[in-house]
Design an enzyme around this catalytic site. Structure first.
Site, PDB file in Angstrom:
ATOM      1  N   ARG A 146       0.863  -1.181   0.000  1.00 35.41           N
ATOM      2  CA  ARG A 146       0.000   0.000   0.000  1.00 35.41           C
ATOM      3  C   ARG A 146       0.901   1.233   0.000  1.00 35.41           C
ATOM      4  NH1 ARG A 146      -2.072  -3.447   4.148  1.00 35.41           N
ATOM      5  NH2 ARG A 146      -4.178  -4.241   3.701  1.00 35.41           N
ATOM      6  N   LYS A 170      -2.138  -2.437   8.040  1.00 35.31           N
ATOM      7  CA  LYS A 170      -3.331  -2.009   8.758  1.00 35.31           C
ATOM      8  C   LYS A 170      -3.416  -2.715  10.111  1.00 35.31           C
ATOM      9  CE  LYS A 170      -6.341  -0.722   4.892  1.00 35.31           C
ATOM     10  NZ  LYS A 170      -7.639  -0.977   4.217  1.00 35.31           N
ATOM     11  N   HIS A 241      -2.056   1.984  -5.882  1.00 36.34           N
ATOM     12  CA  HIS A 241      -2.785   0.757  -5.535  1.00 36.34           C
ATOM     13  C   HIS A 241      -2.973  -0.156  -6.732  1.00 36.34           C
ATOM     14  CE1 HIS A 241      -4.338  -0.493  -1.679  1.00 36.34           C
ATOM     15  NE2 HIS A 241      -5.353  -1.108  -2.260  1.00 36.34           N
ATOM     16  N   ARG A 244      -0.537  -2.842  -6.547  1.00 34.29           N
ATOM     17  CA  ARG A 244      -0.901  -3.851  -5.550  1.00 34.29           C
ATOM     18  C   ARG A 244      -1.928  -4.827  -6.131  1.00 34.29           C
ATOM     19  NH1 ARG A 244      -1.127  -4.870   0.053  1.00 34.29           N
ATOM     20  NH2 ARG A 244      -3.208  -5.306   0.897  1.00 34.29           N
ATOM     21  N   HIS A 267      -3.893  -9.182   4.305  1.00 34.03           N
ATOM     22  CA  HIS A 267      -5.340  -9.163   4.502  1.00 34.03           C
ATOM     23  C   HIS A 267      -5.702  -9.936   5.766  1.00 34.03           C
ATOM     24  CE1 HIS A 267      -6.331  -8.445  -0.043  1.00 34.03           C
ATOM     25  NE2 HIS A 267      -6.068  -7.330   0.602  1.00 34.03           N
ATOM     26  N   TYR A 276      -9.714 -11.356  -5.810  1.00 33.44           N
ATOM     27  CA  TYR A 276      -8.807 -11.492  -6.945  1.00 33.44           C
ATOM     28  C   TYR A 276      -9.024 -12.794  -7.715  1.00 33.44           C
ATOM     29  CZ  TYR A 276      -6.505  -7.480  -4.919  1.00 33.44           C
ATOM     30  OH  TYR A 276      -6.253  -6.222  -4.419  1.00 33.44           O
TER      31      TYR A 276
END
Length: 295
Positions: A146, A170, A241, A244, A267, A276
């Site tokens: 990111r 995150k 992004h 990514r 994730h 994806y």
């Protein structure tokens, strides 16, 4: 016109997100933007009338906002209303009177591998800024970072010898992501050249810096991606992004295990990564339609 009482309530809500829930500064900033957008036209009816929320969602739809964007912004407003009800600021469960927008089946943009290479090779390899930007672009795609993770990288977290990057993602979660030989070579050239000159021997933790030796901003990385995309002659809209998304899709198309891709992307939920798999299915059908004589 915004209601001062609403602005004050939003400010108190943001404090709760930071102090009591411990959300990250980036997440809180996103809440602040979404709620400011809601407050701008909510007037004074927001305490008990669903009209401001209905008009807020309708305005997003008129502007062509994606379903995922509508759902996110609506969720921010709904979270605020839950706080306002608990605190006795709102007098009615307004979100309960309004249907929430559906996120839909948003599929991210993905670059063809040839276009990735064109952009990664666009910066000149013999100019200081070009050397730095070649390293940045390579790392965005090579590691699926990111933009916030890239600008937040400290030099001690990038191990050129072990071909590994320790990323803080995150939720303050750390993950270890491998890099390729090309990324190591570009980073070595950047560190031993422009970065060394721009920091002039001063102790600077940031991996990526500008000419004055300060940590680069997210906006600066967005700008250089846009610039080198244009130089490469790639006409699609490309953001940090996008690399990514392309990283994840190309890995899955190459046979990578979904759980491995989940770990590389950082994730928390496998369902996020599964997006994806739908995307690669779409790409397979596109290739089939173009290439098969009976399609």
């Amino acid at each position: 016109m915004s209601d001062p009482a609403l602005e004050a309530a939003i400010a108190d809500f943001l404090v709760e997100l930071r102090v009591e829930r411990g959300l990250s500064p980036l997440t809180i900033a996103a809440y602040r933007r979404d709620l400011a957008q809601f407050a701008a036209n909510a007037g004074t009816l927001w305490r008990d009338d669903p009209t401001p929320l209905i008009e807020f969602v309708a305005a997003l739809q008129r502007r062509g906002a994606k379903g995922s964007t509508q759902a996110r912004k609506s969720a921010a407003v709904r979270s605020f209303y839950a706080f306002a009800l608990r605190e006795g600021i709102a007098s009615r469960d307004v979100p309960g009177l309004v249907d929430a927008p559906r996120a839909g089946s948003y599929l991210p943009d993905v670059l063809a591998p040839d276009d990735v290479v064109r952009i990664l090779d666009a910066p000149p390899p013999d100019e200081p800024v070009g050397i730095r930007d070649r390293a940045i672009l390579e790392l965005l795609y090579d590691c699926g970072l990111r933009v916030s993770e890239l600008v937040g990288l400290d030099i001690g977290r990038v191990d050129l010898e072990q071909l590994q990057v320790r990323v803080i993602g995150k939720g303050n979660r750390e993950r270890r992501v491998p890099m390729g030989e090309e990324a190591r070579e570009r980073l070595h050239r950047y560190r031993s050249g422009p970065r060394q000159a721009w920091t002039a021997g001063r102790p600077v933790e940031a991996e990526f810096v500008g000419r004055r030796g300060h940590r680069m901003s997210r906006e600066a990385v967005w700008g250089l991606v846009k610039h080198w995309t244009a130089v490469a002659g790639v006409t699609e809209r490309v953001t940090p992004h996008t690399f990514r998304h392309s990283f994840a899709t190309h890995l899955l198309e190459g046979g990578a295990d979904l759980r491995v891709v989940q770990a590389l992307l950082g994730h928390a939920s496998i369902s996020t990564t599964q997006l994806y798999t739908h995307l690669t299915g779409e790409r397979v059908r596109e290739v089939y339609a173009r290439a098969h004589p009976r399609a």
